[in-house]
Design a protein around this motif. Structure first.
Motif, PDB file in Angstrom:
ATOM      1  N   UNK A 126      10.131   9.883  12.999  1.00 53.72           N
ATOM      2  CA  UNK A 126      11.091   9.312  12.052  1.00 53.72           C
ATOM      3  C   UNK A 126      11.504  10.267  10.941  1.00 53.72           C
ATOM      4  N   UNK A 127      11.083  11.521  11.050  1.00 55.87           N
ATOM      5  CA  UNK A 127      11.335  12.469   9.953  1.00 55.87           C
ATOM      6  C   UNK A 127      12.676  13.192  10.086  1.00 55.87           C
ATOM      7  N   UNK A 128      13.019  13.907   9.026  1.00 62.47           N
ATOM      8  CA  UNK A 128      14.167  14.823   9.054  1.00 62.47           C
ATOM      9  C   UNK A 128      13.619  16.235   9.011  1.00 62.47           C
ATOM     10  N   UNK A 129      14.038  17.034   9.991  1.00 60.40           N
ATOM     11  CA  UNK A 129      13.592  18.437  10.070  1.00 60.40           C
ATOM     12  C   UNK A 129      14.776  19.341   9.761  1.00 60.40           C
ATOM     13  N   UNK A 130      14.552  20.345   8.941  1.00 64.40           N
ATOM     14  CA  UNK A 130      15.596  21.317   8.625  1.00 64.40           C
ATOM     15  C   UNK A 130      15.209  22.689   9.142  1.00 64.40           C
ATOM     16  N   UNK A 131      16.084  23.318   9.919  1.00 66.79           N
ATOM     17  CA  UNK A 131      15.809  24.648  10.466  1.00 66.79           C
ATOM     18  C   UNK A 131      16.766  25.648   9.817  1.00 66.79           C
ATOM     19  N   UNK A 132      16.200  26.663   9.187  1.00 65.31           N
ATOM     20  CA  UNK A 132      17.035  27.699   8.575  1.00 65.31           C
ATOM     21  C   UNK A 132      17.095  28.866   9.559  1.00 65.31           C
ATOM     22  N   UNK A 133      18.243  29.021  10.218  1.00 65.36           N
ATOM     23  CA  UNK A 133      18.403  30.059  11.246  1.00 65.36           C
ATOM     24  C   UNK A 133      18.178  29.479  12.633  1.00 65.36           C
ATOM     25  N   UNK A 134      19.218  28.811  13.160  1.00 66.42           N
ATOM     26  CA  UNK A 134      19.088  28.195  14.492  1.00 66.42           C
ATOM     27  C   UNK A 134      19.492  29.214  15.567  1.00 66.42           C
ATOM     28  N   UNK A 155      20.458  21.913  10.266  1.00 63.47           N
ATOM     29  CA  UNK A 155      20.241  23.369  10.285  1.00 63.47           C
ATOM     30  C   UNK A 155      21.258  24.038   9.389  1.00 63.47           C
ATOM     31  N   UNK A 156      20.868  25.219   8.902  1.00 56.13           N
ATOM     32  CA  UNK A 156      21.801  25.999   8.078  1.00 56.13           C
ATOM     33  C   UNK A 156      21.777  27.436   8.556  1.00 56.13           C
ATOM     34  N   UNK A 157      22.787  28.176   8.188  1.00 51.57           N
ATOM     35  CA  UNK A 157      22.904  29.569   8.607  1.00 51.57           C
ATOM     36  C   UNK A 157      24.301  30.053   8.296  1.00 51.57           C
ATOM     37  N   UNK A 158      24.676  31.170   8.944  1.00 52.81           N
ATOM     38  CA  UNK A 158      26.000  31.709   8.644  1.00 52.81           C
ATOM     39  C   UNK A 158      27.100  30.951   9.380  1.00 52.81           C
ATOM     40  N   UNK A 174      22.875  24.727   2.779  1.00 52.77           N
ATOM     41  CA  UNK A 174      21.441  24.875   2.523  1.00 52.77           C
ATOM     42  C   UNK A 174      20.923  23.823   1.527  1.00 52.77           C
ATOM     43  N   UNK A 175      21.666  23.570   0.471  1.00 50.29           N
ATOM     44  CA  UNK A 175      21.198  22.622  -0.550  1.00 50.29           C
ATOM     45  C   UNK A 175      20.932  21.236   0.036  1.00 50.29           C
ATOM     46  N   UNK A 176      21.800  20.829   0.946  1.00 55.63           N
ATOM     47  CA  UNK A 176      21.598  19.494   1.550  1.00 55.63           C
ATOM     48  C   UNK A 176      20.364  19.512   2.454  1.00 55.63           C
ATOM     49  N   UNK A 177      20.214  20.595   3.188  1.00 59.00           N
ATOM     50  CA  UNK A 177      19.024  20.722   4.053  1.00 59.00           C
ATOM     51  C   UNK A 177      17.751  20.620   3.208  1.00 59.00           C
ATOM     52  N   UNK A 178      17.758  21.314   2.066  1.00 62.14           N
ATOM     53  CA  UNK A 178      16.563  21.340   1.217  1.00 62.14           C
ATOM     54  C   UNK A 178      16.248  19.962   0.637  1.00 62.14           C
ATOM     55  N   UNK A 179      17.271  19.257   0.216  1.00 56.44           N
ATOM     56  CA  UNK A 179      16.992  17.982  -0.466  1.00 56.44           C
ATOM     57  C   UNK A 179      16.683  16.847   0.507  1.00 56.44           C
ATOM     58  N   UNK A 180      17.113  16.983   1.779  1.00 56.33           N
ATOM     59  CA  UNK A 180      16.917  15.850   2.714  1.00 56.33           C
ATOM     60  C   UNK A 180      15.765  16.041   3.693  1.00 56.33           C
ATOM     61  N   UNK A 205      14.426  22.399  -5.007  1.00 52.50           N
ATOM     62  CA  UNK A 205      15.347  21.430  -4.383  1.00 52.50           C
ATOM     63  C   UNK A 205      14.672  20.639  -3.263  1.00 52.50           C
ATOM     64  N   UNK A 206      13.442  21.030  -2.898  1.00 49.17           N
ATOM     65  CA  UNK A 206      12.753  20.327  -1.807  1.00 49.17           C
ATOM     66  C   UNK A 206      12.105  19.037  -2.312  1.00 49.17           C
ATOM     67  N   UNK A 207      11.851  18.116  -1.375  1.00 47.93           N
ATOM     68  CA  UNK A 207      11.125  16.898  -1.732  1.00 47.93           C
ATOM     69  C   UNK A 207       9.682  17.252  -2.072  1.00 47.93           C
ATOM     70  N   UNK A 208       9.061  16.456  -2.920  1.00 52.72           N
ATOM     71  CA  UNK A 208       7.657  16.718  -3.295  1.00 52.72           C
ATOM     72  C   UNK A 208       6.713  16.514  -2.111  1.00 52.72           C
TER      73      UNK A 208
END
Ligand code: NDP
Ligand code: DGY
Length: 300
Positions: A126-134, A155-158, A174-180, A205-208
């Motif tokens: 049920x989680x949200x995973x963020x990948x930086x560099x897919x 995911x975020x990247x160029x 990136x900001x949305x990836x970090x906060x969600x 910007x990350x969740x605690x």
């Protein structure tokens, strides 16, 4: 036929030895622990026409200098993707479910009874995973994580990746990836743009309750800022397979933290993967020496 000068040791070759032995070589097979810069290229001299690295990452190579000299580069993409993705998943689960802490408690007598909240961690379902560099490895990580019940994959990247559709990945700033995200995985290459990307502003910007995982390169992270984020409770935990420097000194502050799991850069370390990487690196070198097409050439 070629004459080979082999550094026959598991320890990295001392710089002075490398500078001396490379002189006059036509080809050089190196590891990521060797910095191949103008000094090494000058020491090699004009004969050098190919460098083959036993790695997919090439941030240890001074690409501009290499290109200027018309030297070809071979590397080892794809063949280590599965092993590295697997290790990333293992590190994520070990960090999120506090496995090293649990093992330690069993050994040191801290395990006295079953307690309802003792050693609780965070689950993927049920989680949200963020990948930086897919990229290759990022995609392989995402494919492996989806069956754990991940609800949303960001995911975020160029650039947006068409292959992200397979994992229902959403390309976001990136900001949305970090906060969600509940889990953030760094799998991008180290470039001037990604160096120090994970800093105070990033962690703030990350969740605690979020978990941070890095299996790319240590220099993508500002380790002082990570220490601060982990020790102040700004983020829940971190798992690192890569650090700055490598090896990380045993008195490094990050090693005092229970919520930081650190591995010694073993992403691609399976027997079969290292065997295939070695064969590929040797074939790249031979092709470069004979002036034929390399199995895996880095396009400079
Ligand atoms: P790829 O080139 O396939 O993937 C790299 C990804 O990084 C690309 O998708 C690229 O995106 C992305 N990227 C580049 N710049 C940025 C940025 N500014 N922000 C976010 N993403 C960015 O390489 P691999 O997947 O094969 O390998 C990735 C890295 O993993 C290697 O460079 C190496 O450092 C590391 N590695 C670590 C291992 C270990 O043992 N821990 C083992 C193997 C690799 P785009 O395509 O849009 O440029
Ligand atoms: C790479 O290939 O870049 C890794 O860091 C080691 O396999």
């Amino acid at each position: 036929m070629c004459k080979v000068s082999l550094w026959d040791s598991d320890e990295p070759i001392p710089r002075s030895e490398l500078l001396q032995r490379v002189s006059g070589a036509h080809g050089l097979l190196c590891l990521l622990s060797e910095r191949i810069d103008a000094e090494v290229l000058d020491a090699a001299g004009p004969n050098l026409k190919v460098i083959s690295t036993l790695s997919v990452g090439f941030d240890h190579l001074a690409i501009d200098e290499i290109k200027k000299r018309g030297i070809r580069v071979g590397y080892t993409p794809d063949v280590l993707t599965d092993a590295t993705a697997e290790l990333t998943v293992a590190l994520l689960l070990a960090t999120a479910r506090r496995i090293p802490e649990g093992v330690e408690e069993v050994k040191n007598g801290g395990w006295r009874s079953w307690k309802s909240l003792w050693l609780c961690g965070y689950g993927l379902s049920g989680s949200t995973v963020g990948v930086i560099g897919l990229g290759r490895i990022g995609m392989a990580i995402a494919r492996r994580l989806k069956p754990f019940g991940v609800e949303k994959l960001l995911y975020s990247g160029r650039t947006a990746k068409p292959q992200a559709a397979e994992v229902e990945g959403e390309f976001v700033p990136l900001d949305r990836l970090l906060s969600e995200s509940d889990f953030i995985i760094v799998s991008c290459s180290l470039t001037p743009e990604t160096q120090g990307l994970c800093n105070k502003a990033f962690f703030s910007k990350m969740k605690k309750t979020a978990i941070f995982i890095n299996t790319s390169r240590g220099a993508v992270v500002n380790q002082e800022d990570l220490y601060e984020a982990l020790s102040s409770g700004q983020i829940a935990a971190a798992g690192l397979d890569v650090t700055t420097p490598e090896p990380l000194p045993t008195d490094h502050p990050l090693l005092t933290l229970k919520n930081c799991v650190i591995l010694p850069h073993i992403g691609s370390a399976t027997y079969s993967t290292r065997g295939i990487m070695s064969e590929l690196a040797a074939n790249n070198l031979l092709a470069g020496l004979s002036g034929t097409g390399m199995p895996k050439e880095l396009i400079l």
